[in-house]
Design a protein around this motif. Structure first.
Motif, PDB file in Angstrom:
ATOM      1  N   GLY A 114     -12.485  -4.089  -5.708  1.00 20.89           N
ATOM      2  CA  GLY A 114     -12.039  -4.054  -4.297  1.00 20.89           C
ATOM      3  C   GLY A 114     -12.479  -5.026  -3.126  1.00 20.89           C
ATOM      4  O   GLY A 114     -12.509  -5.327  -1.931  1.00 20.89           O
ATOM      5  N   ALA A 156      -6.563  -1.210  -9.359  1.00 24.72           N
ATOM      6  CA  ALA A 156      -6.344  -2.364  -8.566  1.00 24.72           C
ATOM      7  C   ALA A 156      -5.074  -2.381  -8.450  1.00 24.72           C
ATOM      8  O   ALA A 156      -5.073  -2.162  -7.727  1.00 24.72           O
ATOM      9  CB  ALA A 156      -7.271  -3.895  -9.264  1.00 24.72           C
ATOM     10  N   THR A 187     -14.378  -1.784 -10.452  1.00 23.32           N
ATOM     11  CA  THR A 187     -13.989  -1.507  -9.844  1.00 23.32           C
ATOM     12  C   THR A 187     -14.171  -1.797  -8.311  1.00 23.32           C
ATOM     13  O   THR A 187     -13.462  -2.015  -6.676  1.00 23.32           O
ATOM     14  CB  THR A 187     -13.115   0.290  -9.440  1.00 23.32           C
ATOM     15  OG1 THR A 187     -12.694   0.594 -11.184  1.00 23.32           O
ATOM     16  CG2 THR A 187     -11.731   0.575  -8.737  1.00 23.32           C
ATOM     17  N   ALA A 188     -15.524  -1.155  -7.988  1.00 20.69           N
ATOM     18  CA  ALA A 188     -16.159  -1.303  -6.434  1.00 20.69           C
ATOM     19  C   ALA A 188     -15.785  -3.028  -6.197  1.00 20.69           C
ATOM     20  O   ALA A 188     -15.404  -3.637  -5.517  1.00 20.69           O
ATOM     21  CB  ALA A 188     -17.212  -1.143  -6.459  1.00 20.69           C
ATOM     22  N   PHE A 231      -9.409  -7.368  -2.801  1.00 22.46           N
ATOM     23  CA  PHE A 231      -8.650  -6.278  -1.065  1.00 22.46           C
ATOM     24  C   PHE A 231      -9.477  -6.311  -0.442  1.00 22.46           C
ATOM     25  O   PHE A 231      -9.545  -5.713   0.694  1.00 22.46           O
ATOM     26  CB  PHE A 231      -8.262  -4.837  -1.625  1.00 22.46           C
ATOM     27  CG  PHE A 231      -7.644  -4.807  -2.544  1.00 22.46           C
ATOM     28  CD1 PHE A 231      -6.137  -4.736  -2.896  1.00 22.46           C
ATOM     29  CD2 PHE A 231      -7.884  -4.100  -4.294  1.00 22.46           C
ATOM     30  CE1 PHE A 231      -5.261  -4.717  -3.823  1.00 22.46           C
ATOM     31  CE2 PHE A 231      -6.679  -4.444  -5.058  1.00 22.46           C
ATOM     32  CZ  PHE A 231      -5.478  -4.404  -5.304  1.00 22.46           C
ATOM     33  N   GLU A 285     -12.585  -5.289   0.190  1.00 25.16           N
ATOM     34  CA  GLU A 285     -13.253  -3.886   1.588  1.00 25.16           C
ATOM     35  C   GLU A 285     -14.875  -4.188   1.018  1.00 25.16           C
ATOM     36  O   GLU A 285     -15.731  -5.518   0.838  1.00 25.16           O
ATOM     37  CB  GLU A 285     -12.994  -3.321  -0.087  1.00 25.16           C
ATOM     38  CG  GLU A 285     -11.430  -2.738  -0.336  1.00 25.16           C
ATOM     39  CD  GLU A 285     -11.232  -1.647  -1.021  1.00 25.16           C
ATOM     40  OE1 GLU A 285     -10.186  -0.902  -1.440  1.00 25.16           O
ATOM     41  OE2 GLU A 285     -12.471  -1.478  -1.705  1.00 25.16           O
ATOM     42  N   LYS A 327      -3.725   0.625  -6.213  1.00 22.13           N
ATOM     43  CA  LYS A 327      -3.998   0.304  -4.448  1.00 22.13           C
ATOM     44  C   LYS A 327      -2.914  -0.990  -4.444  1.00 22.13           C
ATOM     45  O   LYS A 327      -2.499  -0.507  -3.795  1.00 22.13           O
ATOM     46  CB  LYS A 327      -5.050  -0.981  -4.457  1.00 22.13           C
ATOM     47  CG  LYS A 327      -4.895  -1.309  -3.054  1.00 22.13           C
ATOM     48  CD  LYS A 327      -6.366  -0.461  -2.374  1.00 22.13           C
ATOM     49  CE  LYS A 327      -6.674  -1.122  -1.173  1.00 22.13           C
ATOM     50  NZ  LYS A 327      -6.662  -1.128  -0.077  1.00 22.13           N
TER      51      LYS A 327
END
Length: 105
Positions: A76, A20, A72-73, A80, A82, A23
Protein backbone atom coordinates in the motif's frame (compact mmCIF):
# COMPACT_ATOMS: atom_id res chain seq x y z
CA UNK A 1 8.78 -29.49 7.11
CA UNK A 2 10.61 -27.32 4.58
CA UNK A 3 7.84 -27.96 2.05
CA UNK A 4 5.34 -26.54 4.55
CA UNK A 5 7.27 -23.29 4.78
CA UNK A 6 7.52 -23.06 1.00
CA UNK A 7 3.75 -23.55 0.72
CA UNK A 8 3.25 -20.94 3.46
CA UNK A 9 5.48 -18.42 1.66
CA UNK A 10 3.52 -18.90 -1.56
CA UNK A 11 0.25 -18.49 0.38
CA UNK A 12 1.48 -15.23 1.93
CA UNK A 13 2.76 -13.77 -1.34
CA UNK A 14 -0.34 -14.72 -3.34
CA UNK A 15 -2.68 -13.37 -0.65
CA UNK A 16 -0.83 -10.04 -0.54
CA UNK A 17 -0.82 -9.82 -4.35
CA UNK A 18 -4.55 -10.59 -4.42
CA UNK A 19 -5.21 -7.85 -1.87
CA UNK A 20 -3.29 -5.37 -4.01
CA UNK A 21 -5.27 -6.42 -7.07
CA UNK A 22 -8.47 -6.00 -5.06
CA UNK A 23 -7.58 -2.33 -4.63
CA UNK A 24 -6.53 -2.07 -8.29
CA UNK A 25 -9.81 -3.63 -9.44
CA UNK A 26 -11.70 -0.55 -8.22
CA UNK A 27 -14.53 -2.55 -6.68
CA UNK A 28 -14.35 -5.08 -9.52
CA UNK A 29 -15.12 -2.30 -12.01
CA UNK A 30 -11.89 -3.31 -13.79
CA UNK A 31 -12.13 -6.97 -14.72
CA UNK A 32 -8.44 -7.71 -15.39
CA UNK A 33 -7.30 -7.10 -11.80
CA UNK A 34 -10.52 -8.76 -10.63
CA UNK A 35 -9.49 -12.01 -12.31
CA UNK A 36 -6.12 -11.78 -10.55
CA UNK A 37 -7.94 -11.31 -7.23
CA UNK A 38 -9.82 -14.58 -7.66
CA UNK A 39 -6.72 -16.43 -8.85
CA UNK A 40 -4.55 -15.01 -6.07
CA UNK A 41 -6.95 -15.85 -3.26
CA UNK A 42 -7.60 -19.27 -4.76
CA UNK A 43 -3.88 -20.01 -4.82
CA UNK A 44 -3.45 -18.60 -1.31
CA UNK A 45 -6.12 -20.85 0.18
CA UNK A 46 -4.88 -23.90 -1.71
CA UNK A 47 -1.29 -23.31 -0.56
CA UNK A 48 -2.50 -22.75 2.99
CA UNK A 49 -4.34 -26.08 2.89
CA UNK A 50 -1.10 -27.77 1.85
CA UNK A 51 0.81 -25.91 4.57
CA UNK A 52 -1.46 -27.43 7.22
CA UNK A 53 -0.19 -30.91 6.34
CA UNK A 54 3.22 -29.90 7.72
CA UNK A 55 2.77 -26.99 10.14
CA UNK A 56 0.22 -26.70 12.98
CA UNK A 57 -2.81 -24.48 12.37
CA UNK A 58 -1.98 -21.95 15.11
CA UNK A 59 1.54 -21.38 13.79
CA UNK A 60 0.49 -21.38 10.14
CA UNK A 61 -2.43 -19.02 10.49
CA UNK A 62 -0.60 -16.57 12.76
CA UNK A 63 2.29 -16.39 10.32
CA UNK A 64 0.04 -16.17 7.25
CA UNK A 65 -2.18 -13.43 8.60
CA UNK A 66 0.60 -11.44 10.28
CA UNK A 67 3.05 -11.57 7.40
CA UNK A 68 0.25 -10.97 4.90
CA UNK A 69 -0.91 -7.90 6.80
CA UNK A 70 2.59 -6.44 6.99
CA UNK A 71 3.31 -7.19 3.33
CA UNK A 72 -0.02 -5.68 2.27
CA UNK A 73 0.76 -2.51 4.25
CA UNK A 74 4.14 -2.27 2.53
CA UNK A 75 2.51 -2.72 -0.88
CA UNK A 76 0.00 0.00 0.00
CA UNK A 77 2.79 2.43 0.86
CA UNK A 78 5.00 1.61 -2.12
CA UNK A 79 2.45 1.02 -4.87
CA UNK A 80 -0.61 3.03 -3.86
CA UNK A 81 1.28 5.85 -2.09
CA UNK A 82 -0.63 5.31 1.16
CA UNK A 83 0.73 6.84 4.36
CA UNK A 84 1.40 4.99 7.61
CA UNK A 85 0.98 6.83 10.87
CA UNK A 86 3.26 6.25 13.84
CA UNK A 87 0.52 4.13 15.40
CA UNK A 88 0.30 2.01 12.27
CA UNK A 89 4.06 1.50 12.30
CA UNK A 90 3.88 0.55 15.99
CA UNK A 91 1.13 -1.92 15.13
CA UNK A 92 3.26 -3.47 12.39
CA UNK A 93 6.14 -3.84 14.86
CA UNK A 94 3.76 -5.55 17.30
CA UNK A 95 2.52 -7.89 14.54
CA UNK A 96 6.05 -8.87 13.53
CA UNK A 97 7.03 -9.36 17.18
CA UNK A 98 3.98 -11.53 17.80
CA UNK A 99 4.60 -13.71 14.77
CA UNK A 100 8.25 -14.14 15.75
CA UNK A 101 7.26 -15.10 19.30
CA UNK A 102 4.69 -17.62 18.07
CA UNK A 103 7.26 -19.15 15.72
CA UNK A 104 9.76 -19.50 18.58
CA UNK A 105 7.41 -21.69 20.64
Amino acid sequence: MMAGYIFLLIAILSEAAAAAMLKASDGFARWQPGILVVMGYGLAFYMMSLTLKFIPLSLSYATWSGAGTVLTAIIGVMWFKEKLSRRAIAGIICLVSGVVLINLT
